[in-house]
Scaffold this motif. Structure first.
Motif: not given
Length: 471
Positions: A120, A122, A129, A227, A230
């Motif tokens: 993940k 940002v 995400s 998201s 995961s």
């Protein structure tokens, strides 16, 4: 029991030949062979790959009702008369072994993909995400797909056909969605800063800006859902996910194409834009009326030009360039001020022409002054490139003059010029021993290098006794 049977077999082989025709001998020999065959079959049934379904297959082959339990005794197995079904037992055990390999692989698949997660990230501007697939995941996906394909071609697939088909479908979806996701994310990240961050592009491409806004909203909503987990399998198996990604990608592609076409028109108007990446070009276009912002890209457009010196007398003149500044700090005044206003490709073209006119004039003046000013002073009056071009022009002229002297009967004309070169080099060396700025020292050292090369060429002309300019 196996050892006893083998010992007994050895013993009966030693009987008298006459005995072998007896029914008793034949009966004993047959019973012994059957026992040894049954023992081999029972031994192979000890294989840890044997499952309940394989016992069922054995019952069907022998047509004897039989249930394997903790209470099963050896005599129960002997009743199966396995000596009659040796090939069938061998096939069942062989199948069990192959199926065990499949069973282990499917367990590994389950374990690996239960623990396989997207990375993940940002997005800084939007806090959206983003998901990234690791190299390990891509490698594992490719490897597992090949393994499943190989299993589908196996003749022992029967029991696992449904599970293998399911895994093929799941990993196929993971492959498609991951590929679409990575491509869509890349396009979105590239276009987001352009269509959201650049008012100029939104004005130039209003229709595409609306399409992007729609795709941007859909993409961020989709990423919010993906998201939330995961895990790769969970994130990719939503029904219709691939179709949604394809739709978003299609919209982003149309925006990207329109943007590329727009940038192409700018590049055609000022071809030096082809030296720049799309992101750099967009930065220039969005700051076209800010020469100081455009200046950071000049080094990629013009060899060595790093900055422009602008008039700062009043607010109305701060877009007028009067001087070029090289990356090493050298400054050259423009022959005429260049107004850096309006469409950026137009004033950059004016700047290019201004640069060419200025350098052409500087070169003309340097040639005019060369014989009127001492050489060691002359070289400081002009930009470095002009000085370098000038000394090479006059070296060519002076060597040609020396050849003409030779042709006119002056035998020492080339040697006299050689001595002149030595004298000039000594003066340059004296300059280097004095106090010079960094730029001046670099210029003198470069001219020294070229002068040494020119001296060596003249020396070779003298040594090899070249007398004609046409040689």
């Amino acid at each position: 029991m196996d050892l006893d049977c083998k010992k007994l077999a050895k013993d009966i082989r030693g009987f008298d030949k006459g005995v072998r025709d007896w029914n008793l001998f034949k009966g004993l020999e047959t019973t012994l062979k059957n026992m040894m065959t049954s023992l081999r079959a029972i031994g192979s049934l000890q294989n840890p790959a044997i499952r309940e379904r394989h016992w069922d297959q054995l019952v069907m082959a022998t047509k004897v009702h039989f249930i394997m339990t903790e209470d099963t005794i050896f005599a129960d197995l002997l009743k199966l008369n396995l000596h009659k079904y040796e090939d069938e037992v061998h096939n069942i055990v062989d199948r069990a072994g192959k199926e065990l390999g499949m069973e282990k692989l499917l367990k590994e698949l389950n374990s690996q993909w239960n623990d396989m997660n997207f990375i993940k990230e940002v997005h800084t501007r939007t806090n959206c995400s983003l998901l990234r697939a690791s190299e390990d995941m891509i490698e594992l996906l490719e490897e597992n797909q090949v393994q499943l394909q190989n299993m589908m071609t196996s003749k022992f697939i029967g029991h696992f056909l449904q599970e293998i088909s399911k895994w093929q479908k799941v990993l196929g979806v993971v492959d498609i969605v991951t590929t679409l996701l990575m491509d869509t994310q890349r396009m979105w990240c590239h276009l987001e800063s352009i269509f959201i961050g650049s008012d100029d592009i939104r004005m130039q491409l209003p229709r595409e800006s609306e399409i992007f806004d729609e795709a941007n909203h859909q993409f961020q909503e989709l990423m919010k859902g993906m998201s939330s987990t995961s895990n790769v399998i969970s994130a990719t198996q939503t029904e219709g996910l691939a179709e949604r990604l394809e739709m978003i990608q299609s919209k982003l592609s149309s925006c990207e194409k329109a943007l590329t076409d727009y940038l192409e028109t700018k590049r055609l108007l000022f071809p030096r834009f082809y030296f720049l990446s799309s992101s750099d070009l967009l930065d220039i276009l969005s700051n076209g009326n800010e020469p100081t912002m455009v200046a950071k890209h000049l080094i990629k457009l013009f060899d060595s030009l790093a900055k422009l010196s602008l008039l700062d007398d009043n607010e109305d003149s701060n877009n007028i360039a009067v001087q070029m500044i090289a990356k090493d700090g050298e400054k050259v005044d423009l022959n005429e001020p260049c107004i850096c206003d309006g469409q950026v490709e137009k004033w950059l073209n004016k700047l290019k022409k201004g640069m060419q006119t200025t350098l052409r004039l500087e070169l003309k003046q340097s040639i005019y002054k060369y014989e009127k000013v001492p050489r060691e002073k002359w070289l400081f009056e002009f930009p470095a490139q002009v000085s370098l071009a000038g000394i090479q022009i006059f070296w060519s002229v002076e060597v040609s003059t020396a050849f003409k002297g030779l042709e006119d009967g002056f035998e020492n004309s080339m040697k006299d010029y050689y001595r002149t070169q030595i004298g000039r080099l000594n003066k340059l060396i004296t300059l280097l021993l004095g106090s010079l700025t960094k730029g001046q020292r670099q210029k003198v050292m470069t001219i020294c290098t070229i002068d040494v090369h020119s001296r060596d060429l003249v020396s070779k002309l003298i040594t090899t006794k070249v007398t004609s300019i046409n040689s």
